[in-house]
Design a protein around this motif. Structure first.
Motif, short mmCIF file in Angstrom:
data_model
loop_
_atom_site.label_atom_id
_atom_site.label_comp_id
_atom_site.label_asym_id
_atom_site.label_seq_id
_atom_site.Cartn_x
_atom_site.Cartn_y
_atom_site.Cartn_z
N LEU A 63 0.80 -1.21 0.00
CA LEU A 63 0.00 0.00 0.00
C LEU A 63 0.84 1.27 0.00
N SER A 64 2.12 1.16 0.24
CA SER A 64 2.92 2.36 0.35
C SER A 64 2.99 3.14 -0.97
N CYS B 113 -12.67 4.94 5.91
CA CYS B 113 -11.82 3.84 5.48
C CYS B 113 -10.46 4.03 6.16
N ASN B 114 -10.03 3.01 6.90
CA ASN B 114 -8.76 3.07 7.62
C ASN B 114 -7.88 1.90 7.20
N VAL B 115 -6.57 2.14 7.14
CA VAL B 115 -5.60 1.11 6.78
C VAL B 115 -5.05 0.46 8.04
N VAL B 116 -4.99 -0.88 8.03
CA VAL B 116 -4.46 -1.65 9.16
C VAL B 116 -3.30 -2.50 8.66
N ASN B 117 -2.14 -2.39 9.31
CA ASN B 117 -0.96 -3.21 8.99
C ASN B 117 -0.55 -3.15 7.52
N ASP B 118 -0.79 -2.07 6.84
CA ASP B 118 -0.42 -1.87 5.43
C ASP B 118 -1.03 -2.89 4.48
N THR B 119 -1.96 -3.74 4.94
CA THR B 119 -2.52 -4.75 4.04
C THR B 119 -4.04 -4.82 4.06
N LYS B 120 -4.67 -4.21 5.05
CA LYS B 120 -6.13 -4.32 5.15
C LYS B 120 -6.75 -2.95 5.23
N LEU B 121 -7.90 -2.79 4.58
CA LEU B 121 -8.66 -1.55 4.65
C LEU B 121 -9.97 -1.85 5.37
N LEU B 122 -10.29 -1.04 6.39
CA LEU B 122 -11.55 -1.18 7.12
C LEU B 122 -12.51 -0.11 6.63
N VAL B 123 -13.66 -0.51 6.14
CA VAL B 123 -14.70 0.42 5.68
C VAL B 123 -15.86 0.32 6.67
N LEU C 20 -11.15 -5.13 3.34
CA LEU C 20 -10.54 -5.51 2.07
C LEU C 20 -9.10 -5.90 2.34
N ASP C 21 -8.74 -7.13 2.01
CA ASP C 21 -7.36 -7.58 2.09
C ASP C 21 -6.68 -7.17 0.79
N SER C 22 -5.75 -6.23 0.87
CA SER C 22 -5.14 -5.69 -0.34
C SER C 22 -4.17 -6.66 -1.01
N GLU C 23 -3.77 -7.71 -0.31
CA GLU C 23 -2.88 -8.69 -0.92
C GLU C 23 -3.66 -9.70 -1.77
N THR C 24 -4.86 -10.07 -1.33
CA THR C 24 -5.67 -11.03 -2.08
C THR C 24 -6.81 -10.34 -2.84
N MET C 25 -7.01 -9.04 -2.60
CA MET C 25 -8.11 -8.26 -3.17
C MET C 25 -9.46 -8.91 -2.88
N SER C 26 -9.60 -9.39 -1.66
CA SER C 26 -10.82 -10.07 -1.23
C SER C 26 -11.51 -9.28 -0.12
N THR D 212 -10.61 7.04 13.46
CA THR D 212 -9.15 7.05 13.54
C THR D 212 -8.67 5.75 14.16
N LEU D 213 -7.74 5.11 13.49
CA LEU D 213 -7.14 3.90 14.00
C LEU D 213 -5.93 4.30 14.84
N TYR D 214 -5.93 3.90 16.12
CA TYR D 214 -4.83 4.21 17.02
C TYR D 214 -4.44 2.91 17.70
N GLY D 215 -3.26 2.39 17.37
CA GLY D 215 -2.87 1.07 17.85
C GLY D 215 -3.79 0.04 17.24
N ASN D 216 -4.44 -0.74 18.09
CA ASN D 216 -5.39 -1.74 17.57
C ASN D 216 -6.83 -1.34 17.88
N LYS D 217 -7.06 -0.04 18.11
CA LYS D 217 -8.39 0.46 18.42
C LYS D 217 -8.87 1.42 17.32
N LEU D 218 -10.15 1.30 16.95
CA LEU D 218 -10.76 2.21 15.97
C LEU D 218 -11.71 3.13 16.72
N PHE D 219 -11.39 4.43 16.72
CA PHE D 219 -12.23 5.43 17.39
C PHE D 219 -13.17 6.04 16.36
N VAL D 220 -14.48 5.91 16.59
CA VAL D 220 -15.50 6.50 15.72
C VAL D 220 -16.08 7.69 16.45
#
Length: 119
Positions: A1-2, A47-57, A73-79, A99-107
């Motif tokens: 994703l970079s 939409c937030n990015v997690v670990n450079d490979t997953k997008l949370l919508v 969305l897993d950006s490596e498998t596009m699934s 906002t994703l902060y650590g492993n927490k998503l603040f809405v």
């Protein structure tokens, strides 16, 4: 994703939301092929990015209803997959921020049914 920019654009037309998923990679736009259970078209979501490979919508609206569903969305498998969470999820809303902060998503904030505004 970079090297890539992911967008999920939506617009309203006669109370329906139509969506197009686009990818900007190395300054070239494309419509990527994805598999799995994709989210329905929506506007006002986050939409937030997690670990450079997953997008949370999360959340948004489809022109008729406010939503509080979560898709990944897993950006490596596009699934795509719908995620199911424990606990009480935030009220359905759109035009919020997340906002994703650590492993927490603040809405935070946004608006929902009957013109409600959330803090």
């Amino acid at each position: 994703l970079s090297r890539s920019v992911w967008t999920k654009t939506s617009f309203r037309y006669q109370r329906r939301v139509r969506g197009t998923f686009r990818l900007l990679d190395s300054m070239t736009w494309s419509v990527p092929i994805t598999t799995g259970s994709a989210p329905r078209p929506r506007a006002g979501h986050t939409c937030n990015v997690v670990n450079d490979t997953k997008l949370l919508v999360w959340g948004g609206g489809d022109g008729e209803n406010y939503l509080n569903d979560l898709y990944i969305l897993d950006s490596e498998t596009m699934s795509w997959s719908q995620a199911y969470t424990a606990g009480t999820s935030p009220c359905a809303r759109s035009r919020h921020t997340a906002t994703l902060y650590g492993n927490k998503l603040f809405v935070i904030a946004g608006g929902g049914e009957s013109g409600r505004v959330y803090n």
